[in-house]
Design a protein around this motif. Structure first.
Motif, PDB file in Angstrom:
ATOM      1  N   MET A  87       4.903 -44.632  30.235  1.00  0.00           N
ATOM      2  CA  MET A  87       5.459 -44.996  31.538  1.00  0.00           C
ATOM      3  C   MET A  87       5.112 -43.928  32.572  1.00  0.00           C
ATOM      4  O   MET A  87       5.094 -42.738  32.272  1.00  0.00           O
ATOM      5  CB  MET A  87       6.985 -45.135  31.452  1.00  0.00           C
ATOM      6  N   ILE A  88       4.813 -44.368  33.784  1.00  0.00           N
ATOM      7  CA  ILE A  88       4.463 -43.439  34.863  1.00  0.00           C
ATOM      8  C   ILE A  88       5.723 -42.810  35.438  1.00  0.00           C
ATOM      9  O   ILE A  88       5.769 -41.604  35.712  1.00  0.00           O
ATOM     10  CB  ILE A  88       3.688 -44.178  35.963  1.00  0.00           C
ATOM     11  N   PHE A  89       6.753 -43.634  35.614  1.00  0.00           N
ATOM     12  CA  PHE A  89       7.963 -43.178  36.298  1.00  0.00           C
ATOM     13  C   PHE A  89       9.181 -43.242  35.395  1.00  0.00           C
ATOM     14  O   PHE A  89       9.317 -44.144  34.568  1.00  0.00           O
ATOM     15  CB  PHE A  89       8.233 -44.036  37.533  1.00  0.00           C
ATOM     16  N   ASP A  90      10.065 -42.277  35.586  1.00  0.00           N
ATOM     17  CA  ASP A  90      11.407 -42.318  35.012  1.00  0.00           C
ATOM     18  C   ASP A  90      12.316 -42.766  36.149  1.00  0.00           C
ATOM     19  O   ASP A  90      12.890 -41.952  36.865  1.00  0.00           O
ATOM     20  CB  ASP A  90      11.796 -40.939  34.492  1.00  0.00           C
ATOM     21  N   ARG A  91      12.397 -44.069  36.346  1.00  0.00           N
ATOM     22  CA  ARG A  91      12.993 -44.605  37.560  1.00  0.00           C
ATOM     23  C   ARG A  91      14.488 -44.288  37.663  1.00  0.00           C
ATOM     24  O   ARG A  91      15.165 -44.199  36.640  1.00  0.00           O
ATOM     25  CB  ARG A  91      12.737 -46.113  37.680  1.00  0.00           C
ATOM     26  N   PRO A  92      14.995 -44.154  38.895  1.00  0.00           N
ATOM     27  CA  PRO A  92      14.216 -44.183  40.131  1.00  0.00           C
ATOM     28  C   PRO A  92      13.682 -42.796  40.498  1.00  0.00           C
ATOM     29  O   PRO A  92      14.381 -41.795  40.358  1.00  0.00           O
ATOM     30  CB  PRO A  92      15.239 -44.646  41.174  1.00  0.00           C
ATOM     31  N   GLU A  93      12.436 -42.759  40.942  1.00  0.00           N
ATOM     32  CA  GLU A  93      11.813 -41.503  41.333  1.00  0.00           C
ATOM     33  C   GLU A  93      11.789 -41.384  42.857  1.00  0.00           C
ATOM     34  O   GLU A  93      11.597 -42.381  43.566  1.00  0.00           O
ATOM     35  CB  GLU A  93      10.367 -41.423  40.826  1.00  0.00           C
ATOM     36  N   VAL A  94      11.965 -40.152  43.336  1.00  0.00           N
ATOM     37  CA  VAL A  94      11.833 -39.858  44.766  1.00  0.00           C
ATOM     38  C   VAL A  94      10.554 -39.047  44.957  1.00  0.00           C
ATOM     39  O   VAL A  94      10.370 -38.005  44.320  1.00  0.00           O
ATOM     40  CB  VAL A  94      13.048 -39.075  45.302  1.00  0.00           C
ATOM     41  N   ILE A  95       9.680 -39.546  45.823  1.00  0.00           N
ATOM     42  CA  ILE A  95       8.395 -38.910  46.119  1.00  0.00           C
ATOM     43  C   ILE A  95       8.432 -38.430  47.565  1.00  0.00           C
ATOM     44  O   ILE A  95       8.634 -39.234  48.481  1.00  0.00           O
ATOM     45  CB  ILE A  95       7.218 -39.887  45.910  1.00  0.00           C
ATOM     46  N   GLY A  96       8.251 -37.136  47.778  1.00  0.00           N
ATOM     47  CA  GLY A  96       8.284 -36.594  49.130  1.00  0.00           C
ATOM     48  C   GLY A  96       7.030 -36.980  49.910  1.00  0.00           C
ATOM     49  O   GLY A  96       5.913 -36.644  49.510  1.00  0.00           O
ATOM     50  N   HIS A  97       7.206 -37.693  51.011  1.00  0.00           N
ATOM     51  CA  HIS A  97       6.090 -38.173  51.828  1.00  0.00           C
ATOM     52  C   HIS A  97       5.431 -37.013  52.570  1.00  0.00           C
ATOM     53  O   HIS A  97       6.070 -36.367  53.404  1.00  0.00           O
ATOM     54  CB  HIS A  97       6.612 -39.210  52.823  1.00  0.00           C
ATOM     55  N   ARG A  98       4.191 -36.710  52.219  1.00  0.00           N
ATOM     56  CA  ARG A  98       3.456 -35.573  52.797  1.00  0.00           C
ATOM     57  C   ARG A  98       4.194 -34.255  52.539  1.00  0.00           C
ATOM     58  O   ARG A  98       4.026 -33.275  53.260  1.00  0.00           O
ATOM     59  CB  ARG A  98       3.209 -35.764  54.292  1.00  0.00           C
ATOM     60  N   GLY A  99       5.031 -34.261  51.528  1.00  0.00           N
ATOM     61  CA  GLY A  99       5.875 -33.107  51.228  1.00  0.00           C
ATOM     62  C   GLY A  99       7.306 -33.429  51.579  1.00  0.00           C
ATOM     63  O   GLY A  99       7.905 -34.373  51.054  1.00  0.00           O
ATOM     64  N   ALA A 100       7.869 -32.675  52.516  1.00  0.00           N
ATOM     65  CA  ALA A 100       9.264 -32.877  52.918  1.00  0.00           C
ATOM     66  C   ALA A 100       9.411 -33.951  54.000  1.00  0.00           C
ATOM     67  O   ALA A 100      10.512 -34.171  54.496  1.00  0.00           O
ATOM     68  CB  ALA A 100       9.852 -31.565  53.423  1.00  0.00           C
ATOM     69  N   GLY A 101       8.311 -34.603  54.363  1.00  0.00           N
ATOM     70  CA  GLY A 101       8.368 -35.636  55.392  1.00  0.00           C
ATOM     71  C   GLY A 101       7.318 -35.418  56.452  1.00  0.00           C
ATOM     72  O   GLY A 101       6.792 -34.312  56.619  1.00  0.00           O
ATOM     73  N   ARG A 102       7.026 -36.468  57.195  1.00  0.00           N
ATOM     74  CA  ARG A 102       5.958 -36.393  58.193  1.00  0.00           C
ATOM     75  C   ARG A 102       6.361 -35.471  59.348  1.00  0.00           C
ATOM     76  O   ARG A 102       7.537 -35.303  59.649  1.00  0.00           O
ATOM     77  CB  ARG A 102       5.610 -37.783  58.719  1.00  0.00           C
ATOM     78  N   GLY A 103       5.329 -34.874  59.949  1.00  0.00           N
ATOM     79  CA  GLY A 103       5.572 -33.957  61.058  1.00  0.00           C
ATOM     80  C   GLY A 103       6.063 -32.610  60.562  1.00  0.00           C
ATOM     81  O   GLY A 103       5.574 -32.088  59.565  1.00  0.00           O
ATOM     82  N   VAL A 104       7.020 -32.044  61.270  1.00  0.00           N
ATOM     83  CA  VAL A 104       7.606 -30.755  60.904  1.00  0.00           C
ATOM     84  C   VAL A 104       9.067 -30.983  60.543  1.00  0.00           C
ATOM     85  O   VAL A 104       9.839 -31.510  61.351  1.00  0.00           O
ATOM     86  CB  VAL A 104       7.488 -29.734  62.061  1.00  0.00           C
ATOM     87  N   VAL A 105       9.444 -30.619  59.325  1.00  0.00           N
ATOM     88  CA  VAL A 105      10.813 -30.798  58.841  1.00  0.00           C
ATOM     89  C   VAL A 105      11.363 -29.428  58.488  1.00  0.00           C
ATOM     90  O   VAL A 105      10.831 -28.745  57.602  1.00  0.00           O
ATOM     91  CB  VAL A 105      10.852 -31.729  57.620  1.00  0.00           C
TER      92      VAL A 105
END
Length: 253
Positions: free
Chosen positions: A1-19
């Motif tokens: 299995m790829i995921f141990d659901r539910p998985e959280v994946i950080g979009h571009r890291g902590a989020g788009r732009g500057v977070v």
């Protein structure tokens, strides 16, 4: 299995732009996502003029220079991280979604210079290391999953139909390309507060069908409320800008 659901994946890291002071697609942003509870991060991969791989979402820098027209040294001078830098910085237990940003120039290049082919050796290294990394490769470009299957077999691949691409085509398309994962924009699934589309089946029906077809389902860019809705419907992972908010919402679920 790829995921141990539910998985959280950080979009571009902590989020788009500057977070919180961390700019997207930087070591600081990826570390911040992991510290906030993400088990995975999404890493945008582009090639440079001299065939290096850098981590950057947009085609151009803020000053208008195009990434593929620059050398690796010029990108570094502009503050753009290399893929090797990010791979070195991320512990092996952190999963990576390699989001391949193919460029127009790939259409004219020999196969070995195309973005996905430059990435393939890194994928094999991550696959074959003493501590293999959880990973998959995603792209809007449908040729990418096919190339990864040939050049880095065994690495899971995902197709990302563009933004509001129809689920009706996304699921059979992903199966037809031999994908392990289908990535669906939150708006394609239907976000909270939007008028429901009477022509669409329910999210739960679509996710169940995808699972029966052998596909894991990832949604990108839902907010915490929709992340909970999607996970309740069976979605395996969410790629999010608000990592701490999503982690907290899923814990309360």
């Amino acid at each position: 299995m790829i995921f141990d659901r539910p998985e959280v994946i950080g979009h571009r890291g902590a989020g788009r732009g500057v977070v919180d002071g961390a700019r997207e697609n930087t070591t600081a942003s990826f570390h911040a996502a992991v510290a906030a509870g993400a088990g995975w991060v999404e890493v945008d991969v582009r090639r440079t003029r001299d065939d290096a791989l850098v981590v950057y979402h947009d085609e151009k820098l803020p000053d208008g220079r195009v990434i593929v027209d620059l050398t690796a040294a010029e990108c570094t001078a502009a503050g753009v991280a290399t893929l090797d830098e990010i791979l070195t910085a991320l512990p092996s237990e952190v999963g990576i979604d390699f989001d391949v940003k193919t460029v127009m120039e790939d259409a004219l290049c020999p196969q070995h210079r195309r973005t996905v082919s430059l990435l393939a050796p890194r994928l094999r290294e991550q696959r074959d290391g003493t501590r293999p990394r959880r990973m998959f490769v995603s792209s809007f470009d449908p040729s990418v999953p096919l190339a990864v299957r040939d050049e880095a077999p065994g690495v899971p691949v995902a197709w990302m139909p563009y933004v509001r691409g129809s689920i009706d085509q996304a699921l059979p398309g992903a199966v037809g390309m031999g994908c392990d994962v289908v990535c669906l924009d939150a708006r394609a699934l239907g976000v909270a507060g939007a008028d429901p589309d009477p022509t669409h089946r329910s999210i739960g029906y679509a996710v169940d069908l995808a699972h029966r077809a052998g596909l894991a389902v990832v949604s990108w860019c839902p907010d915490p409320v929709d992340s909970v809705r999607f996970v309740d419907a069976g979605v395996d992972a969410v790629v999010v800008d608000d990592v701490p908010g999503t982690v907290a919402a899923l814990k309360e679920r």
